[in-house]
Write a protein that holds these residues in place. Structure first.
Motif, PDB file in Angstrom:
ATOM      1  N   SER A 148       6.726   1.339  -1.890  1.00 16.44           N
ATOM      2  CA  SER A 148       7.389   1.757  -0.656  1.00 16.44           C
ATOM      3  C   SER A 148       8.893   1.506  -0.757  1.00 16.44           C
ATOM      4  O   SER A 148       9.694   2.276  -0.226  1.00 16.44           O
ATOM      5  CB  SER A 148       6.764   1.058   0.550  1.00 16.44           C
ATOM      6  OG  SER A 148       7.431  -0.145   0.830  1.00 16.44           O
ATOM      7  N   SER A 151      10.476   4.306  -2.648  1.00 12.34           N
ATOM      8  CA  SER A 151      10.489   5.510  -1.824  1.00 12.34           C
ATOM      9  C   SER A 151      11.578   5.440  -0.748  1.00 12.34           C
ATOM     10  O   SER A 151      12.243   6.435  -0.451  1.00 12.34           O
ATOM     11  CB  SER A 151       9.107   5.688  -1.192  1.00 12.34           C
ATOM     12  OG  SER A 151       9.176   6.485  -0.047  1.00 12.34           O
TER      13      SER A 151
ATOM     14  N   ARG C  70       1.294   7.102  -3.012  1.00 12.10           N
ATOM     15  CA  ARG C  70       2.261   6.079  -2.651  1.00 12.10           C
ATOM     16  C   ARG C  70       3.583   6.290  -3.373  1.00 12.10           C
ATOM     17  O   ARG C  70       4.652   5.930  -2.864  1.00 12.10           O
ATOM     18  CB  ARG C  70       1.718   4.693  -3.028  1.00 12.10           C
ATOM     19  CG  ARG C  70       0.762   4.133  -2.021  1.00 12.10           C
ATOM     20  CD  ARG C  70       0.673   2.623  -2.187  1.00 12.10           C
ATOM     21  NE  ARG C  70      -0.467   2.113  -1.453  1.00 12.10           N
ATOM     22  CZ  ARG C  70      -1.558   1.638  -2.034  1.00 12.10           C
ATOM     23  NH1 ARG C  70      -1.646   1.592  -3.334  1.00 12.10           N
ATOM     24  NH2 ARG C  70      -2.547   1.202  -1.297  1.00 12.10           N
ATOM     25  N   SER C  74       8.592   9.695   0.964  1.00 14.23           N
ATOM     26  CA  SER C  74       8.416  10.496   2.182  1.00 14.23           C
ATOM     27  C   SER C  74       9.668  11.311   2.500  1.00 14.23           C
ATOM     28  O   SER C  74       9.589  12.522   2.762  1.00 14.23           O
ATOM     29  CB  SER C  74       8.104   9.585   3.370  1.00 14.23           C
ATOM     30  OG  SER C  74       7.047   8.744   3.068  1.00 14.23           O
ATOM     31  N   LEU C  78      10.179  15.363   2.425  1.00 14.71           N
ATOM     32  CA  LEU C  78      10.609  16.081   3.622  1.00 14.71           C
ATOM     33  C   LEU C  78      11.760  17.029   3.303  1.00 14.71           C
ATOM     34  O   LEU C  78      11.708  18.225   3.615  1.00 14.71           O
ATOM     35  CB  LEU C  78      11.053  15.065   4.683  1.00 14.71           C
ATOM     36  CG  LEU C  78      11.735  15.637   5.928  1.00 14.71           C
ATOM     37  CD1 LEU C  78      10.691  15.982   6.964  1.00 14.71           C
ATOM     38  CD2 LEU C  78      12.757  14.662   6.491  1.00 14.71           C
ATOM     39  N   PRO C  95       4.699  14.987   4.321  1.00 18.07           N
ATOM     40  CA  PRO C  95       5.012  13.604   3.941  1.00 18.07           C
ATOM     41  C   PRO C  95       4.236  12.561   4.757  1.00 18.07           C
ATOM     42  O   PRO C  95       3.810  11.538   4.213  1.00 18.07           O
ATOM     43  CB  PRO C  95       6.514  13.480   4.236  1.00 18.07           C
ATOM     44  CG  PRO C  95       7.021  14.833   4.396  1.00 18.07           C
ATOM     45  CD  PRO C  95       5.893  15.722   4.745  1.00 18.07           C
ATOM     46  N   LEU C  96       4.028  12.844   6.044  1.00 14.47           N
ATOM     47  CA  LEU C  96       3.326  11.861   6.874  1.00 14.47           C
ATOM     48  C   LEU C  96       1.863  11.718   6.447  1.00 14.47           C
ATOM     49  O   LEU C  96       1.326  10.607   6.391  1.00 14.47           O
ATOM     50  CB  LEU C  96       3.401  12.253   8.352  1.00 14.47           C
ATOM     51  CG  LEU C  96       4.785  12.112   9.014  1.00 14.47           C
ATOM     52  CD1 LEU C  96       4.699  12.435  10.496  1.00 14.47           C
ATOM     53  CD2 LEU C  96       5.351  10.721   8.800  1.00 14.47           C
ATOM     54  N   LEU C  99       1.680   9.887   3.287  1.00 10.29           N
ATOM     55  CA  LEU C  99       1.931   8.468   3.545  1.00 10.29           C
ATOM     56  C   LEU C  99       0.676   7.763   4.078  1.00 10.29           C
ATOM     57  O   LEU C  99       0.398   6.611   3.740  1.00 10.29           O
ATOM     58  CB  LEU C  99       3.063   8.350   4.575  1.00 10.29           C
ATOM     59  CG  LEU C  99       3.522   6.955   4.982  1.00 10.29           C
ATOM     60  CD1 LEU C  99       4.320   6.333   3.854  1.00 10.29           C
ATOM     61  CD2 LEU C  99       4.360   7.018   6.256  1.00 10.29           C
ATOM     62  N   GLN C 156       2.608   2.841   9.922  1.00  9.27           N
ATOM     63  CA  GLN C 156       3.562   3.482   9.016  1.00  9.27           C
ATOM     64  C   GLN C 156       3.946   4.869   9.514  1.00  9.27           C
ATOM     65  O   GLN C 156       5.107   5.278   9.414  1.00  9.27           O
ATOM     66  CB  GLN C 156       2.971   3.574   7.607  1.00  9.27           C
ATOM     67  CG  GLN C 156       2.878   2.223   6.935  1.00  9.27           C
ATOM     68  CD  GLN C 156       2.351   2.344   5.516  1.00  9.27           C
ATOM     69  OE1 GLN C 156       2.794   3.170   4.756  1.00  9.27           O
ATOM     70  NE2 GLN C 156       1.386   1.511   5.177  1.00  9.27           N
ATOM     71  N   VAL C 157       2.965   5.599  10.038  1.00  8.00           N
ATOM     72  CA  VAL C 157       3.267   6.950  10.516  1.00  8.00           C
ATOM     73  C   VAL C 157       4.178   6.873  11.744  1.00  8.00           C
ATOM     74  O   VAL C 157       5.141   7.635  11.854  1.00  8.00           O
ATOM     75  CB  VAL C 157       1.972   7.718  10.820  1.00  8.00           C
ATOM     76  CG1 VAL C 157       2.289   9.022  11.530  1.00  8.00           C
ATOM     77  CG2 VAL C 157       1.214   8.007   9.537  1.00  8.00           C
ATOM     78  N   THR C 160       7.595   6.257  10.446  1.00  9.42           N
ATOM     79  CA  THR C 160       8.164   7.298   9.592  1.00  9.42           C
ATOM     80  C   THR C 160       8.298   8.642  10.303  1.00  9.42           C
ATOM     81  O   THR C 160       9.074   9.502   9.863  1.00  9.42           O
ATOM     82  CB  THR C 160       7.310   7.438   8.318  1.00  9.42           C
ATOM     83  OG1 THR C 160       7.069   6.139   7.792  1.00  9.42           O
ATOM     84  CG2 THR C 160       8.025   8.253   7.247  1.00  9.42           C
TER      85      THR C 160
END
Lengths: 233, 382, 221
Positions: A148, A151, C70, C74, C78, C95-96, C99, C156-157, C160
């Motif tokens: 992460s 990223s 992973r 993201s 996008l 991307p979501l 993720l 996380q969503v 993000t």
């Protein structure tokens, strides 16, 4: 694709320079997060009541979008790498604390009792028994944190070219060169996969006692003790 | 079960040309060291494992003809550690199979409550969850769950291995009691030869490599082990254990040394010559052994008495129990009492020894459980 | 502390509560993106995780897919999709979903695979069908872990989904992106606070769901 590796001059860097920068911006925060997470996790193991509130607070930190943190931090640390790395360190911390706590807690009670009986002091017991047995769980947390982190560095592009490989994304839009975006995404993904592979290798080197390949299903203890909760409820 | 073989893809043979005829309405025990294929054999009966060769017939019909779920629902299945569903209450665990068979919720639960009582579980446990029960209680639930749909066949895979010896003995006794009431066809797998001998009407001893070493009633197993493997597996004291299958009813008892505490002088004189006297109270219950010399009439109970230990009940207890009493007795004599605990006589180690010799000479022992075995042993296999 | 001042100023400004750029509108948009992405990810991750966990096969494939997903950035994804196919919902959803799939998939697989095999064996021996075993024996017991996978995906969503604003969509990211370009820190901090609040609500929802759907026999109290 023409000009795939043709890095626009405004980035002031080469392709490999960007890779190095990206790795530094991504991995240093993970290291910092790990160093902070170890003592914090140990506190949570020692004082059980501490764990739920720590977990709650860190989860909320985790939910704050990185971009918002970058923007607020600019006031203090300017448009620098540090601005990008601070939130990434916090995210790593958030991922690593539960991983370490669960890992250390998963050390069987008997193993702890046996090592105490053999005369291990608390510190030696932590370093030589608990931590090594928790290695697989900690490495699993590190894998998530590193992926992460790598990223998220790209988002730094939004605060003035602090996103290393992510800066290619901004340029892709600026100059209308989609191949730069493809380059950015692919290179970042490859970096993440390579780092992941290194971590798996490290785990295998550190845990020669773990059965390789298919792990066995955990088997329940043969005889169950009489439940104590039943009477108390 | 006709010449059944299970061979795994890697070439290991778990069960090798096994032929067994499992008698109806009785307990058949598969016993052997680990890796001898006893569990595989059991699991082939409900087709959790499919045989590579050979056929298994149930009441003359090939098991392969039925859909596998129908077959399994018609057989109770009990495993080590019970394997209860931790997200369901005890009552709902037991009601699982009736519910699968489409019986109503209410009806299934009533049936489950009935079974809880039968396996000796308190009704107050019905709404509990498995984690709130002890290992022994969980295993009872496992048995109740297997019995819920009233299947004619019960398969038990080392069901009592994970509980402590005291609880295990209780569960074994309970199983024998339930079997007396219900008369199921039970196939029972264990690695414990004592358990096999205690529970089995027939015992199949299997050896590593999945071969049958001997298939016989337990008494015959003890008296005539087929080969060195079976003899070794039975253990060093099989001679003593075999005595469990001989009744103590035929023992010649003597009342000579038995005197009441308030006995008069002539009664003492009559017993003269006996090395010890068994003193009883006025009701005939044993008090203890006394040295005859220096005893005066009238107050036998006042003198120092040696404990007479646990007595045996002729006819109910086995020869083994009688011998045990004699060995433990300080005088070497065993005390025989009736069902109410009144002394009916004493017997010496020597007399018991003679009884053992003549019993062995007579061949097949007068085993109570063998006698109860139903005459119409219907064939499970051709 | 000025962050708190920003939050205070942001929420007390009446203009932030109305219209197409008002907090209620942005909040609803954000929740919509989140639910949509989470639903799609669950539709992929749950069945695959349950099936691979139940059969015990495909563990390596699951691990590979999770690692690869992973590794994909993201934000990069996008921008890439936006550059290639243009702006819209697609560059946000891909991307979501990418993720959210790994945590759901991996925890579901692990949850089912690491169950005590004894009840499964018992259920099979009782004549339960494989579907019955999966849904009536394995899933109820694996549920707490499965929910925890969904929860971490959801958090996380929620965080993000702010990137939607970068490709001209709405949601709470609007405040952060607009604040960044307008040098309006009040807006940035306010938006971030709203996202954190939404994350807390998400935690609460999952906690309540756990209480409601997980059997007390599994929760052990």
């Amino acid at each position: 694709m023409n000009g795939f590796f043709d890095i626009p001059s405004d980035l002031d860097n080469t392709y490999f320079g960007l890779i190095g920068l990206h790795l530094r911006e991504a991995l240093l925060p993970v290291l910092a997060g790990l160093l902070a997470a170890l003592p914090l996790a140990q506190l949570c193991v020692r004082f059980r009541w501490l764990y739920p509130p720590v977990l709650g607070v860190t989860t909320v930190f985790y939910a704050i979008p990185s971009l918002a943190v970058f923007v607020v931090l600019i006031d203090y640390t300017g448009q620098t790498e540090l601005t990008v790395m601070i939130p990434l360190a916090v995210y790593s911390l958030v991922v690593l604390v539960p991983a370490i706590v669960d890992g250390v807690r998963s050390v069987p009670e008997e193993t702890l009792a046996a090592s105490t009986a053999m005369g291990f002091g608390p510190v030696r017991r932590y370093l030589q028994v608990q931590l090594p047995i928790a290695v697989p769980a900690i490495l699993a947390g590190l894998r998530v944190a590193v992926a992460s982190s790598i990223s998220l560095v790209s988002v730094g592009a939004l605060i003035g070219n602090q996103g290393a490989l992510g800066n290619l994304l901004a340029d892709a839009q600026k100059y209308g060169r989609p191949e730069l975006a493809v380059n950015s995404v692919l290179t970042t993904a490859v970096l993440a996969i390579l780092c992941d592979a290194v971590l798996v290798l490290v785990r295998n080197l550190l845990t020669p006692w773990m059965p390789r390949g298919r792990r066995q299903r955990p088997k329940e203890a043969a005889a169950r003790p009489e439940p104590q909760e039943a009477a108390a409820k | 079960m006709d010449s059944v073989t299970k061979r795994y893809p890697d070439g290991t043979v778990a069960v090798d040309r096994l032929s067994l005829e499992i008698p109806d309405r009785s307990i058949t025990v598969l016993v052997g060291p680990s890796g001898c294929g006893k569990t595989t054999t059991l699991r082939m009966i409900n087709r959790m494992v499919e045989p590579s060769e050979g056929t298994i017939l149930l009441d003359g019909e090939d098991l392969q003809r039925q859909p596998v779920t129908t077959l399994r629902r018609s057989m109770g299945y009990v495993i080590q550690n019970a394997g209860l569903f931790q997200h369901r209450t005890i009552l709902d665990n037991i009601a699982t199979v009736p519910r699968m068979l489409g019986r109503g919720k209410q009806k299934s639960r009533e049936r489950a409550a009935e079974l809880m009582e039968r396996v000796g579980l308190d009704a107050s446990l019905a709404k509990r969850y498995p984690y709130q029960l002890s290992g022994g209680q969980q295993q009872r639930v496992g048995v109740a769950r297997a019995l819920a749909a009233d299947p004619p066949v019960l398969l038990m895979d080392e069901p009592f291995s994970a509980v402590d010896p005291v609880v295990r003995k209780g569960l074994q006794d309970e199983l024998l009691r339930i079997q007396d009431e219900l008369g199921k066809t039970i196939v029972f797998v264990t690695h414990d030869i004592d358990e096999a001998i205690k529970l089995g009407t027939m015992v199949a001893v299997m050896r590593t490599g999945g071969r049958l070493a001997q298939f016989a009633p337990p008494a015959e197993l003890l008296s005539d082990p087929a080969d060195a493997f079976v003899e070794d597996f039975l253990g060093a004291d099989r001679g003593i254990r075999r005595l469990s299958f001989f009744s103590s009813a035929g023992l010649e008892l003597t009342r000579g040394p038995v005197v009441r505490a308030d006995a008069g002088a002539e009664r003492l004189a009559a017993a003269d010559g006996a090395p010890h006297l068994l003193v009883t109270d006025a009701d005939g219950r044993p008090l203890g052994w006394a040295e005859p010399r220096g005893l005066s009439a009238g107050d036998l109970a006042a003198g120092p008495l040696l404990s007479c230990g646990r007595p045996f009940v002729p006819g109910t207890d086995s020869l083994r129990a009688a011998l045990d009493c004699a060995v433990l007795s300080p005088t070497g004599w065993a005390v025989a009492v009736d069902a109410d605990g009144r002394v009916i006589g004493v017997v010496s180690q020597q007399t018991i020894g003679e009884a053992i010799r003549s019993a062995h000479g007579a061949g097949s022992p007068g085993d109570e459980r063998t006698a109860e075995e139903p005459a119409d042993v219907t064939k499970v296999a051709p | 502390m000025n962050v708190l001042n920003f939050v205070n100023a942001f929420f007390s400004d009446g203009a932030h509560w109305h219209g197409y750029d008002g907090i209620p509108t942005r909040l609803v948009e954000h929740v919509q993106y989140t639910l949509m992405a989470l639903g799609l990810a669950a539709a992929i991750g749950l069945p695959v995780g349950l099936l691979t966990g139940h059969t015990g096969r495909g563990g390596n494939a699951v691990a590979f897919v999770a690692t690869a997903a992973r590794a994909l950035p993201s934000f990069g994804l996008l921008v890439l999709i936006a550059v290639v196919v243009g702006i819209g919902l697609l560059p946000v959803m891909i991307p979501l979903v990418v993720l959210a799939v790994p945590p759901i998939l991996v925890t579901t697989y692990e949850a089912v695979r690491s169950l005590d095999p004894a009840p499964v064996d018992a259920a099979r021996g009782m004549g339960m069908t494989e579907t019955g075993i999966l849904f009536r024996v394995e899933l109820p017991v694996a549920l707490p872990l499965v929910l925890s996978g969904l929860r971490s995906a959801a958090i996380q969503v929620v965080s993000t989904a702010t990137i939607a604003a970068y490709v001209s969509l709405g949601g709470l990211g609007r405040y952060i992106i607009d604040g960044l370009y307008q040098r309006d820190y009040e807006k940035v901090v306010g938006g971030a606070a709203l996202v954190a609040l939404l994350a807390l609500v998400t935690l609460a929802v999952f906690w309540a769901a756990g209480r409601f759907v997980v059997s007390p026999g599994v929760r052990r109290r």
